[in-house]
Motif scaffolding. Structure first.
Motif, PDB file in Angstrom:
ATOM      1  N   ARG A  15       6.494  -6.965 103.146  1.00  0.00           N
ATOM      2  CA  ARG A  15       5.993  -6.435 104.422  1.00  0.00           C
ATOM      3  C   ARG A  15       4.508  -6.745 104.581  1.00  0.00           C
ATOM      4  O   ARG A  15       4.039  -6.981 105.700  1.00  0.00           O
ATOM      5  N   SER A  16       3.762  -6.758 103.476  1.00  0.00           N
ATOM      6  CA  SER A  16       2.346  -7.120 103.534  1.00  0.00           C
ATOM      7  C   SER A  16       2.177  -8.600 103.834  1.00  0.00           C
ATOM      8  O   SER A  16       1.315  -8.992 104.617  1.00  0.00           O
ATOM      9  N   VAL A  17       2.997  -9.423 103.193  1.00  0.00           N
ATOM     10  CA  VAL A  17       2.932 -10.862 103.433  1.00  0.00           C
ATOM     11  C   VAL A  17       3.332 -11.173 104.877  1.00  0.00           C
ATOM     12  O   VAL A  17       2.814 -12.106 105.496  1.00  0.00           O
ATOM     13  N   GLN A  18       4.228 -10.382 105.451  1.00  0.00           N
ATOM     14  CA  GLN A  18       4.653 -10.571 106.838  1.00  0.00           C
ATOM     15  C   GLN A  18       3.465 -10.503 107.799  1.00  0.00           C
ATOM     16  O   GLN A  18       3.464 -11.149 108.849  1.00  0.00           O
ATOM     17  N   ALA A  19       2.428  -9.745 107.445  1.00  0.00           N
ATOM     18  CA  ALA A  19       1.218  -9.659 108.278  1.00  0.00           C
ATOM     19  C   ALA A  19       0.602 -11.037 108.478  1.00  0.00           C
ATOM     20  O   ALA A  19       0.065 -11.342 109.542  1.00  0.00           O
ATOM     21  N   LEU A  20       0.703 -11.885 107.468  1.00  0.00           N
ATOM     22  CA  LEU A  20       0.159 -13.240 107.559  1.00  0.00           C
ATOM     23  C   LEU A  20       0.862 -14.010 108.673  1.00  0.00           C
ATOM     24  O   LEU A  20       0.214 -14.628 109.511  1.00  0.00           O
ATOM     25  N   VAL A  21       2.169 -13.945 108.704  1.00  0.00           N
ATOM     26  CA  VAL A  21       2.938 -14.660 109.726  1.00  0.00           C
ATOM     27  C   VAL A  21       2.716 -14.024 111.100  1.00  0.00           C
ATOM     28  O   VAL A  21       2.496 -14.722 112.092  1.00  0.00           O
ATOM     29  N   ASP A  22       2.730 -12.698 111.162  1.00  0.00           N
ATOM     30  CA  ASP A  22       2.544 -12.008 112.440  1.00  0.00           C
ATOM     31  C   ASP A  22       1.187 -12.322 113.060  1.00  0.00           C
ATOM     32  O   ASP A  22       1.072 -12.506 114.268  1.00  0.00           O
ATOM     33  N   ALA A  23       0.139 -12.372 112.230  1.00  0.00           N
ATOM     34  CA  ALA A  23      -1.208 -12.627 112.745  1.00  0.00           C
ATOM     35  C   ALA A  23      -1.360 -14.057 113.247  1.00  0.00           C
ATOM     36  O   ALA A  23      -2.173 -14.327 114.125  1.00  0.00           O
ATOM     37  N   MET A  24      -0.579 -14.951 112.700  1.00  0.00           N
ATOM     38  CA  MET A  24      -0.636 -16.351 113.126  1.00  0.00           C
ATOM     39  C   MET A  24       0.431 -16.616 114.182  1.00  0.00           C
ATOM     40  O   MET A  24       1.102 -17.644 114.175  1.00  0.00           O
ATOM     41  N   GLU A  25       0.540 -15.686 115.099  1.00  0.00           N
ATOM     42  CA  GLU A  25       1.579 -15.668 116.126  1.00  0.00           C
ATOM     43  C   GLU A  25       1.817 -17.029 116.786  1.00  0.00           C
ATOM     44  O   GLU A  25       2.945 -17.456 116.950  1.00  0.00           O
ATOM     45  N   PHE A  26       0.737 -17.721 117.163  1.00  0.00           N
ATOM     46  CA  PHE A  26       0.885 -18.999 117.854  1.00  0.00           C
ATOM     47  C   PHE A  26       0.982 -20.165 116.872  1.00  0.00           C
ATOM     48  O   PHE A  26       1.166 -21.300 117.273  1.00  0.00           O
ATOM     49  N   LEU A  27       0.846 -19.856 115.600  1.00  0.00           N
ATOM     50  CA  LEU A  27       0.929 -20.873 114.551  1.00  0.00           C
ATOM     51  C   LEU A  27       1.970 -20.474 113.506  1.00  0.00           C
ATOM     52  O   LEU A  27       1.791 -20.724 112.318  1.00  0.00           O
ATOM     53  N   THR A  28       3.050 -19.865 113.952  1.00  0.00           N
ATOM     54  CA  THR A  28       4.069 -19.344 113.039  1.00  0.00           C
ATOM     55  C   THR A  28       4.612 -20.436 112.124  1.00  0.00           C
ATOM     56  O   THR A  28       4.746 -20.223 110.915  1.00  0.00           O
ATOM     57  N   PRO A  78      -2.316  -2.874 108.583  1.00  0.00           N
ATOM     58  CA  PRO A  78      -1.847  -1.491 108.801  1.00  0.00           C
ATOM     59  C   PRO A  78      -0.536  -1.382 109.585  1.00  0.00           C
ATOM     60  O   PRO A  78       0.175  -0.399 109.459  1.00  0.00           O
ATOM     61  N   ARG A  79      -0.191  -2.395 110.365  1.00  0.00           N
ATOM     62  CA  ARG A  79       1.090  -2.386 111.087  1.00  0.00           C
ATOM     63  C   ARG A  79       2.251  -2.788 110.191  1.00  0.00           C
ATOM     64  O   ARG A  79       3.403  -2.538 110.519  1.00  0.00           O
ATOM     65  N   ASN A  80       1.965  -3.460 109.089  1.00  0.00           N
ATOM     66  CA  ASN A  80       3.019  -4.026 108.248  1.00  0.00           C
ATOM     67  C   ASN A  80       3.136  -3.385 106.874  1.00  0.00           C
ATOM     68  O   ASN A  80       4.240  -3.145 106.401  1.00  0.00           O
ATOM     69  N   ALA A  81       2.025  -3.158 106.223  1.00  0.00           N
ATOM     70  CA  ALA A  81       2.033  -2.704 104.836  1.00  0.00           C
ATOM     71  C   ALA A  81       2.428  -1.232 104.717  1.00  0.00           C
ATOM     72  O   ALA A  81       2.376  -0.480 105.687  1.00  0.00           O
ATOM     73  N   VAL A  82       2.796  -0.847 103.513  1.00  0.00           N
ATOM     74  CA  VAL A  82       3.112   0.543 103.212  1.00  0.00           C
ATOM     75  C   VAL A  82       1.804   1.301 102.992  1.00  0.00           C
ATOM     76  O   VAL A  82       0.929   0.845 102.253  1.00  0.00           O
ATOM     77  N   PHE A  83       1.653   2.440 103.657  1.00  0.00           N
ATOM     78  CA  PHE A  83       0.490   3.310 103.484  1.00  0.00           C
ATOM     79  C   PHE A  83       0.987   4.680 103.067  1.00  0.00           C
ATOM     80  O   PHE A  83       2.091   5.090 103.437  1.00  0.00           O
ATOM     81  N   PRO A  84       0.173   5.407 102.296  1.00  0.00           N
ATOM     82  CA  PRO A  84       0.588   6.759 101.899  1.00  0.00           C
ATOM     83  C   PRO A  84       0.691   7.680 103.117  1.00  0.00           C
ATOM     84  O   PRO A  84       0.037   7.452 104.142  1.00  0.00           O
ATOM     85  N   LEU A  97      -7.102   3.714 101.193  1.00  0.00           N
ATOM     86  CA  LEU A  97      -6.893   2.268 101.212  1.00  0.00           C
ATOM     87  C   LEU A  97      -6.537   1.712  99.833  1.00  0.00           C
ATOM     88  O   LEU A  97      -5.644   0.871  99.704  1.00  0.00           O
ATOM     89  N   ASP A  98      -7.193   2.169  98.788  1.00  0.00           N
ATOM     90  CA  ASP A  98      -6.870   1.666  97.454  1.00  0.00           C
ATOM     91  C   ASP A  98      -5.443   2.046  97.062  1.00  0.00           C
ATOM     92  O   ASP A  98      -4.708   1.225  96.494  1.00  0.00           O
ATOM     93  N   GLN A  99      -5.036   3.259  97.393  1.00  0.00           N
ATOM     94  CA  GLN A  99      -3.668   3.688  97.096  1.00  0.00           C
ATOM     95  C   GLN A  99      -2.666   2.813  97.860  1.00  0.00           C
ATOM     96  O   GLN A  99      -1.648   2.394  97.311  1.00  0.00           O
ATOM     97  N   ALA A 100      -2.956   2.523  99.125  1.00  0.00           N
ATOM     98  CA  ALA A 100      -2.082   1.653  99.916  1.00  0.00           C
ATOM     99  C   ALA A 100      -2.014   0.257  99.288  1.00  0.00           C
ATOM    100  O   ALA A 100      -0.932  -0.349  99.200  1.00  0.00           O
ATOM    101  N   TYR A 101      -3.155  -0.247  98.846  1.00  0.00           N
ATOM    102  CA  TYR A 101      -3.218  -1.557  98.197  1.00  0.00           C
ATOM    103  C   TYR A 101      -2.266  -1.582  96.996  1.00  0.00           C
ATOM    104  O   TYR A 101      -1.499  -2.519  96.810  1.00  0.00           O
ATOM    105  N   ARG A 102      -2.291  -0.532  96.208  1.00  0.00           N
ATOM    106  CA  ARG A 102      -1.452  -0.467  95.004  1.00  0.00           C
ATOM    107  C   ARG A 102       0.034  -0.268  95.341  1.00  0.00           C
ATOM    108  O   ARG A 102       0.895  -0.725  94.587  1.00  0.00           O
ATOM    109  N   LEU A 103       0.335   0.358  96.480  1.00  0.00           N
ATOM    110  CA  LEU A 103       1.730   0.493  96.910  1.00  0.00           C
ATOM    111  C   LEU A 103       2.331  -0.852  97.317  1.00  0.00           C
ATOM    112  O   LEU A 103       3.547  -1.020  97.316  1.00  0.00           O
TER     113      LEU A 103
END
Length: 179
Positions: A15-28, A78-84, A97-103
Motif C-alpha cells: 500500500r505504501s509502494v502504491q503511493a508511488l504509482v498513484d502520485a505519478m498519475e500521468f506517468l503510470t 497518508p492516503r495509502n500507507a497504514v497509520f496508527p 510518523l515513526d510508528q507509521a513508518y514501522r507499520l
C-alpha cells in the motif's frame, strides 16, 4: 548517503509502494516500468516488496522525472500507507510518523526513523534519518499538515536545513516546522 543501506531482509508494504504509482498519475506506465526494472513487476497492495527495489525506484524517479514527483509521492503516503489509530491533530500525526513508518516496513535491518520534537506552541523540529529522498519526507509532512490542519493555521512553513542533508552525505535531514 553515509547511512548503511537497509538489509536485503527489509520489506515495504505494498500500500505504501502504491503511493508511488498513484502520485505519478500521468506517468503510470513509467512508474510501473521503473518498479519492474527493480524487481517489482506486479504491484499488489497487500503484499510486501524488497526495500532495496523501492529505494532504487526512488533514485530512478528522482533522476528521470525530478524532485517534484518525489515530493508528490510523499504527499500520497497518508492516503495509502497504514497509520496508527487515534491521530486527531497535526502534532499527533507528526509524533506518530515513526510508528507509521514501522507499520509499513518489516524485516531485520536499520531503516532509520522519523523523530519529531515540539519546540513551541506551533513550532517543531522533524529529524529524518531514513534512506528515502528529502523531497519524499517533505511531501509526507506537507500531506499530514493538509490532512490535520490546525485551527487558525493557514500555511506550514517547512525549512529544510541543507547544511546537514542526506543528499549531501549526512545521516539526517532536519526540518524546522512552523504553522
Amino acid at each position: 548517503m553515509t547511512r548503511d543501506t537497509p538489509s536485503s531482509q527489509v520489506e515495504v508494504y505494498g500500500r505504501s509502494v502504491q503511493a508511488l504509482v498513484d502520485a505519478m498519475e500521468f506517468l503510470t506506465l513509467k512508474a510501473q516500468r521503473i518498479l519492474a526494472s527493480h524487481g517489482i513487476k506486479s504491484l499488489e497492495p497487500e503484499k510486501w516488496y524488497p526495500m532495496r527495489g523501492v529505494l532504487d525506484s526512488f533514485d530512478d524517479i528522482l533522476k528521470q522525472v525530478g524532485p517534484h514527483t518525489t515530493r508528490a509521492i510523499g504527499l500520497a503516503i497518508p492516503r495509502n500507507a497504514v497509520f496508527p489509530a487515534g491521530i486527531d491533530s497535526f502534532e499527533s500525526a507528526l509524533l506518530a510518523l515513526d510508528q507509521a513508518y514501522r507499520l509499513n516496513h518489516r524485516g531485520s535491518g536499520d531503516i532509520g526513523s522519523y523523530r519529531y520534537q515540539p519546540t513551541g506552541e506551533r513550532t517543531g523540529l522533524m529529524v529524518c534519518d531514513n534512506p528515502y529522498p528529502c523531497e519524499f519526507d517533505q511531501g509526507i509532512i506537507l500531506a499530514l499538515y493538509e490532512r490535520f490542519k490546525p485551527r487558525g493555521s493557514f500555511v506550514l512553513h517547512l525549512a529544510h536545513d541543507t547544511s546537514e542533508c542526506r543528499a549531501r552525505g549526512a545521516i539526517t535531514c532536519g526540518y524546522q516546522l512552523k504553522w
